[in-house]
Write a protein that holds these residues in place. Structure first.
Motif, short mmCIF file in Angstrom:
data_model
loop_
_atom_site.label_atom_id
_atom_site.label_comp_id
_atom_site.label_asym_id
_atom_site.label_seq_id
_atom_site.Cartn_x
_atom_site.Cartn_y
_atom_site.Cartn_z
N SER A 158 0.85 -1.19 0.00
CA SER A 158 0.00 0.00 0.00
C SER A 158 0.89 1.24 0.00
CB SER A 158 -0.90 0.01 1.24
OG SER A 158 -0.12 0.24 2.40
N THR B 148 -3.39 -2.63 -7.90
CA THR B 148 -4.46 -3.61 -7.72
C THR B 148 -5.32 -3.14 -6.56
OG1 THR B 148 -3.05 -4.95 -6.26
CG2 THR B 148 -3.12 -5.57 -8.58
N LYS B 149 -6.59 -3.51 -6.61
CA LYS B 149 -7.50 -3.13 -5.54
C LYS B 149 -8.04 -4.38 -4.88
CE LYS B 149 -8.97 1.27 -7.47
NZ LYS B 149 -10.08 2.10 -7.89
N GLN B 150 -8.10 -4.32 -3.57
CA GLN B 150 -8.71 -5.38 -2.78
C GLN B 150 -9.70 -4.69 -1.85
OE1 GLN B 150 -5.52 -7.48 -0.86
NE2 GLN B 150 -4.76 -8.33 -2.78
N GLY B 151 -10.96 -4.74 -2.23
CA GLY B 151 -11.97 -3.99 -1.47
C GLY B 151 -11.73 -2.51 -1.68
N SER C 294 -8.99 -1.06 -0.45
CA SER C 294 -7.55 -0.86 -0.35
C SER C 294 -6.90 -0.93 -1.73
CB SER C 294 -6.93 -1.93 0.54
OG SER C 294 -7.48 -1.87 1.82
#
Length: 188
Positions: free
Chosen positions: A129, A167-170, A172
């Motif tokens: 992040s 990249t996105k996770q939810g 984040s």
């Protein structure tokens, strides 16, 4: 009279063939122009993203100082940041001009933030992040002031250049280098 009818039919079929050919050429030209427009629109959008990122970086860099520099006759004209009304409170509060002190710190450091971010990400096996990248760079380079807003803007600029992937996770967002993982020295 039948010769005239035959000639008229031949002439009509020639016109029909020519019109069909013109329609085909017209459709092909429209498709080519449409592809060109889409390519130009993509380039334009990339330039707009780069400009927004660069303006954000400039604003974040200015926020590190705290004091306003004296006006200069050679200063570049100020440019309004598009979407400035969409800044969150933390970003808006951090917008301040560059001071001579922060300018000297930036000049003294030969390694750019872009280099540090790229080097850091290329040494990681997993996406990171913006906060993790910012924290790691701050720990490895305690003499260099690093703000998360500047790191985030730098990461977005690198994404626009294709040097980093997002990249996105939810909710984040994580970043990883497009170059292979390699060992990097720390503490420079």
């Amino acid at each position: 009279m039948s010769d005239i009818a035959v000639q008229a039919d031949d002439l009509a079929s020639q016109y029909v063939a020519r019109v069909e050919q013109d329609l085909t050429e017209n459709a092909e030209e429209q498709e080519r122009i449409d592809r060109d427009i889409k390519a130009l629109q993509q380039r334009f959008n990339a330039l707009q993203r780069d400009r927004t990122v660069l303006l954000g970086v400039r604003m974040a860099l200015r926020s590190q100082g705290g004091e306003a520099p004296a006006p200069s006759t050679s200063a570049v004209h100020s440019v309004e940041m598009p979407n400035a009304d969409k800044l969150n409170e933390e970003q808006a509060a951090s917008i301040q001009p560059v001071t001579p002190k922060t300018h000297e710190v930036a000049k003294a450091s030969k390694t750019t933030l872009v280099d540090l971010v790229c080097s850091h990400l290329s040494g990681q096996s997993e996406p990171r992040s913006a906060a993790e990248v910012s924290t790691d760079i701050a720990q490895n380079h305690p003499d260099r002031p690093v703000k998360i807003t500047v790191v985030r803007a730098t990461l977005e600029a690198l994404v626009a250049q294709g040097r980093v992937r997002r990249t996105k996770q939810g909710r984040s967002v994580f970043y990883h280098s497009t170059t292979p993982v390699k060992e990097t020295p720390t503490g420079n």
